[in-house]
Design a protein around this motif. Structure first.
Motif, short mmCIF file in Angstrom:
data_model
loop_
_atom_site.label_atom_id
_atom_site.label_comp_id
_atom_site.label_asym_id
_atom_site.label_seq_id
_atom_site.Cartn_x
_atom_site.Cartn_y
_atom_site.Cartn_z
N PHE A 1 8.30 -12.02 3.80
CA PHE A 1 7.48 -10.99 4.45
C PHE A 1 7.20 -9.81 3.51
CE2 PHE A 1 10.53 -7.75 5.96
CZ PHE A 1 11.73 -8.45 6.13
N GLU A 2 7.83 -9.82 2.36
CA GLU A 2 7.46 -8.89 1.28
C GLU A 2 7.40 -9.70 0.00
OE1 GLU A 2 9.77 -5.24 0.84
OE2 GLU A 2 9.47 -5.35 -1.32
N PHE A 3 6.28 -9.63 -0.69
CA PHE A 3 6.14 -10.38 -1.95
C PHE A 3 5.16 -9.63 -2.85
CE2 PHE A 3 1.91 -12.09 -1.11
CZ PHE A 3 1.82 -12.01 0.27
N THR A 4 5.05 -10.09 -4.10
CA THR A 4 4.08 -9.46 -5.00
C THR A 4 3.01 -10.48 -5.35
OG1 THR A 4 5.72 -7.98 -6.00
CG2 THR A 4 3.75 -8.42 -7.29
N THR B 1 0.03 -2.64 3.22
CA THR B 1 -0.95 -3.54 2.61
C THR B 1 -0.60 -5.01 2.82
OG1 THR B 1 -1.65 -1.93 0.98
CG2 THR B 1 -1.90 -4.25 0.36
N GLN B 2 -1.55 -5.74 3.42
CA GLN B 2 -1.40 -7.20 3.54
C GLN B 2 -2.09 -7.89 2.36
OE1 GLN B 2 -0.34 -8.48 7.78
NE2 GLN B 2 -2.52 -8.01 7.89
N SER B 3 -3.14 -7.27 1.86
CA SER B 3 -3.69 -7.59 0.54
C SER B 3 -4.63 -6.45 0.18
CB SER B 3 -4.45 -8.93 0.50
OG SER B 3 -5.84 -8.73 0.64
N MET B 4 -4.93 -6.30 -1.11
CA MET B 4 -5.75 -5.18 -1.56
C MET B 4 -7.24 -5.51 -1.62
SD MET B 4 -3.55 -2.96 -4.36
CE MET B 4 -5.00 -2.14 -5.02
N ILE C 1 -3.91 -6.13 -10.53
CA ILE C 1 -2.84 -5.32 -9.95
C ILE C 1 -1.66 -6.24 -9.64
CG2 ILE C 1 -2.20 -3.64 -8.13
CD1 ILE C 1 -5.59 -4.88 -7.67
N PHE C 2 -0.44 -5.83 -9.98
CA PHE C 2 0.74 -6.49 -9.42
C PHE C 2 0.97 -5.80 -8.08
CE2 PHE C 2 1.23 -7.76 -13.84
CZ PHE C 2 1.56 -9.10 -13.68
N SER C 3 0.49 -6.42 -7.04
CA SER C 3 0.34 -5.77 -5.74
C SER C 3 1.39 -6.24 -4.73
CB SER C 3 -1.07 -6.06 -5.23
OG SER C 3 -1.21 -5.70 -3.87
N PRO C 4 2.34 -5.36 -4.37
CA PRO C 4 3.30 -5.74 -3.33
C PRO C 4 2.56 -5.85 -1.98
CG PRO C 4 4.11 -3.87 -4.62
CD PRO C 4 2.66 -4.03 -4.92
N ASN C 5 2.75 -6.96 -1.30
CA ASN C 5 2.13 -7.17 0.01
C ASN C 5 3.23 -7.27 1.06
OD1 ASN C 5 -0.77 -9.35 -0.65
ND2 ASN C 5 -0.22 -7.35 -1.46
N ILE C 6 2.98 -6.68 2.22
CA ILE C 6 3.88 -6.82 3.36
C ILE C 6 3.13 -7.60 4.43
CG2 ILE C 6 5.23 -5.59 5.12
CD1 ILE C 6 6.23 -4.88 2.36
N ARG C 7 3.66 -8.75 4.81
CA ARG C 7 3.05 -9.52 5.89
C ARG C 7 4.18 -9.96 6.81
NH1 ARG C 7 -1.21 -13.45 2.56
NH2 ARG C 7 -2.27 -11.74 1.45
N ILE C 8 4.28 -9.28 7.97
CA ILE C 8 5.39 -9.58 8.87
C ILE C 8 5.01 -10.85 9.66
CG2 ILE C 8 7.03 -8.61 10.53
CD1 ILE C 8 6.12 -5.80 9.55
N GLU C 9 5.29 -11.97 9.01
CA GLU C 9 4.91 -13.29 9.50
C GLU C 9 5.77 -13.69 10.71
OE1 GLU C 9 2.56 -15.08 8.12
OE2 GLU C 9 2.36 -14.40 6.04
N GLU D 1 -5.45 -2.70 -15.73
CA GLU D 1 -4.45 -2.78 -14.65
C GLU D 1 -4.50 -1.50 -13.82
OE1 GLU D 1 -0.39 -3.33 -15.94
OE2 GLU D 1 0.32 -3.65 -13.89
N ILE D 2 -4.70 -1.64 -12.51
CA ILE D 2 -4.67 -0.44 -11.67
C ILE D 2 -3.39 -0.44 -10.82
CG2 ILE D 2 -7.20 -0.22 -11.67
CD1 ILE D 2 -7.10 -0.99 -8.64
N SER D 3 -3.12 0.71 -10.20
CA SER D 3 -1.89 0.86 -9.42
C SER D 3 -2.04 0.18 -8.06
CB SER D 3 -1.58 2.34 -9.21
OG SER D 3 -1.16 2.92 -10.43
N PRO D 4 -0.94 -0.34 -7.53
CA PRO D 4 -1.01 -0.91 -6.18
C PRO D 4 -1.25 0.16 -5.12
CG PRO D 4 1.26 -0.85 -6.97
CD PRO D 4 0.40 -0.43 -8.11
N VAL D 5 -1.69 -0.28 -3.97
CA VAL D 5 -1.80 0.58 -2.79
C VAL D 5 -0.82 0.00 -1.76
CG1 VAL D 5 -3.29 1.20 -0.83
CG2 VAL D 5 -4.18 1.28 -3.17
N ILE D 6 0.05 0.83 -1.23
CA ILE D 6 1.04 0.34 -0.25
C ILE D 6 0.62 0.74 1.17
CG2 ILE D 6 3.48 0.38 0.45
CD1 ILE D 6 3.00 -0.89 -2.32
N LEU D 7 0.12 1.96 1.31
CA LEU D 7 -0.29 2.47 2.62
C LEU D 7 -1.77 2.77 2.61
CD1 LEU D 7 2.50 5.13 3.29
CD2 LEU D 7 2.19 3.00 4.57
#
Lengths: 301, 301
Positions: free
Chosen positions: A105-108, A66-69, A85-93, A34-40
């Protein structure tokens, strides 16, 4: 959440917490790290549909949320063979998507990648993961499922497969919705045409114009579960595909540097945790799959 | 990462992945529910030191990137008794902090909260968590620790406690660094003066001017490990504390609404995953505790 009953809220959150546990344990047993998420990051998935930019300036440089990693997963393949990764994604749909019941618009997403894997390896892994999580929740969260009046069926492996073009012919433009509504088990869509996906999906060398990728559709009207597939890794082919999309190499500078040097072939997928929660709990809206939901066009904390 | 040897990079990432597993398992066994992180919210921790704003406009409203989930944790206490989150935090720190070896502007903290708990409950839980993770890594990651030439000592419980004012008197302004360098086990700092912390830390009713909170300092010069404590939950007292800080109620609108209605008493803490990785792996810089490190003032992918 729209649901107001505290015991139902607790049941959903308990099931979601168990899901995370089951998914992570399953992958760890198979040797995943498991690796760490990337947000920016200065680079993120351009996606295949328009979203509003989520940009932040840090120390004079522009970073995207991040829209996806995808690119980070491919780069990580230089060091690790199997990652998640449990990766939080921001997609301003587009705010229209507020009504779909399945957009936030924010999910994991549980995002994973395997070096040297094929699409078929990933489809097998996904079927094992999904049947494991459903069977385990059915066994361990009886009280919570009863409270939510959800009767879960353990899907039979292998899941049904439909070629994209056959699906289109049979069900028309909204085939995803139609397939979801008319099936009682998950369905794979495979061999998606190149023009309808991102540049990083690998073209099938034996079927030019089509990709080595797949989507999974939940049954009972719950819609799309995940996307994934084999990735392009050859520098020249990536360059051609980026140009075909009308995108700029400079958007993906550091990724292209790694690709020029050596990007390992890999395959993977990303499965939305809130959508899986919605399906497992039988929720009408994805808004109920999060304590602090962010619905397109709506204000949320 | 600064470290270039792939096998060392792999060893660090393997240990970090195991850490996540051990921490989550430990908490689940004690009845904790894992909730999803929040990345964007109209309100976030104001912190006690200046950072540059990480703001994003979504659908015409201003959202902040999460500096910590403190308010969301407190609100979640309305539904759940014990929660944890692997919470990505964005703190655009002053670029001077690039040199500290222990600051990143994006990092993950294991953030947890327990309804009705006392500071002492949280200190006990933390000691159990930390000794468990160290003992288990020492047992299960021998090869990786050897490769990193790290000899780990399992700390003895209970950890030493020093009152903030005694620490200041004995070691001066830089007591954190001094205590870290001169001890070979973790050290608690307790009874921190009210003026040097955020408004949400609960004032000790028996010792006005001091807080029911605590910091933990790693030994061997690795510096601060975590902060935590009991939270303020009384609407009027929160209001007074916010005014004392020169902050505005409108910054925390939704939180204040919940507080006016009913905010349960709770306590908790947040432990930085990269700092814990740095300590466990014996790394010179926190930059080596992440595949895609974001060091203040430096460009990173």
């Amino acid at each position: 959440m729209k649901i107001k009953e505290p015991r139902k809220i607790r049941a959903i959150l308990k099931i979601q917490s168990e899901m995370r546990k089951i998914l992570a344990e399953h992958l760890r047993k198979k040797g995943f790290i498991e690796i760490s998420p990337v947000i920016l990051s200065p680079m993120t998935d351009p996606l295949n549909h328009p979203t509003m930019p989520g940009d932040v300036t840090c120390y004079g440089k522009q970073y995207h949320l991040t829209q996806s990693m995808i690119f980070h997963k491919q780069i990580a393949m230089k060091f690790l063979e199997k990652i998640f990764i449990f990766s939080p994604n921001i997609r301003i749909e587009h705010p229209d998507r507020k009504k779909t019941g399945r957009h936030l618009f924010e999910f994991t997403q549980l995002d994973l990648e395997v070096r040297g894997a094929s699409r078929e390896d990933m489809m097998n892994l996904c079927e094992e993961l999904i049947t494991d999580v459903i069977a385990t929740i059915k066994r361990d969260c009886k009280t919570e499922l009863d409270l939510l009046a959800r009767r879960l069926k353990i899907p039979k492996k292998p899941f049904k497969q439909i070629h994209y073009e056959d699906a289109y012919k049979k069900y028309g433009k909204n085939f995803e919705t139609m397939i979801s509504k008319t099936h009682d088990g998950p369905v794979w869509i495979i061999d998606i045409p190149l023009k309808s996906r991102e540049f990083y999906d690998r073209e099938d060398p034996e079927k030019p114009g089509f990709l080595r990728d797949m989507d999974l559709i939940y049954p009972e009207g719950y819609g799309e579960a995940l996307s994934g597939g084999e990735r392009e890794y050859d520098y020249e082919r990536i360059k051609t595909r980026i140009h075909k999309k009308g995108q700029k190499l400079s958007q993906f500078k550091e990724y292209m540097q790694v690709a020029k040097d050596d990007l390992p072939p890999s395959a993977g997928f990303g499965i939305g945790i809130e959508r899986l929660t919605r399906f497992i709990c039988g929720l009408k809206s994805i808004e109920d799959a999060s304590l602090f939901p962010k619905v397109p066009g709506k204000y949320g904390i």
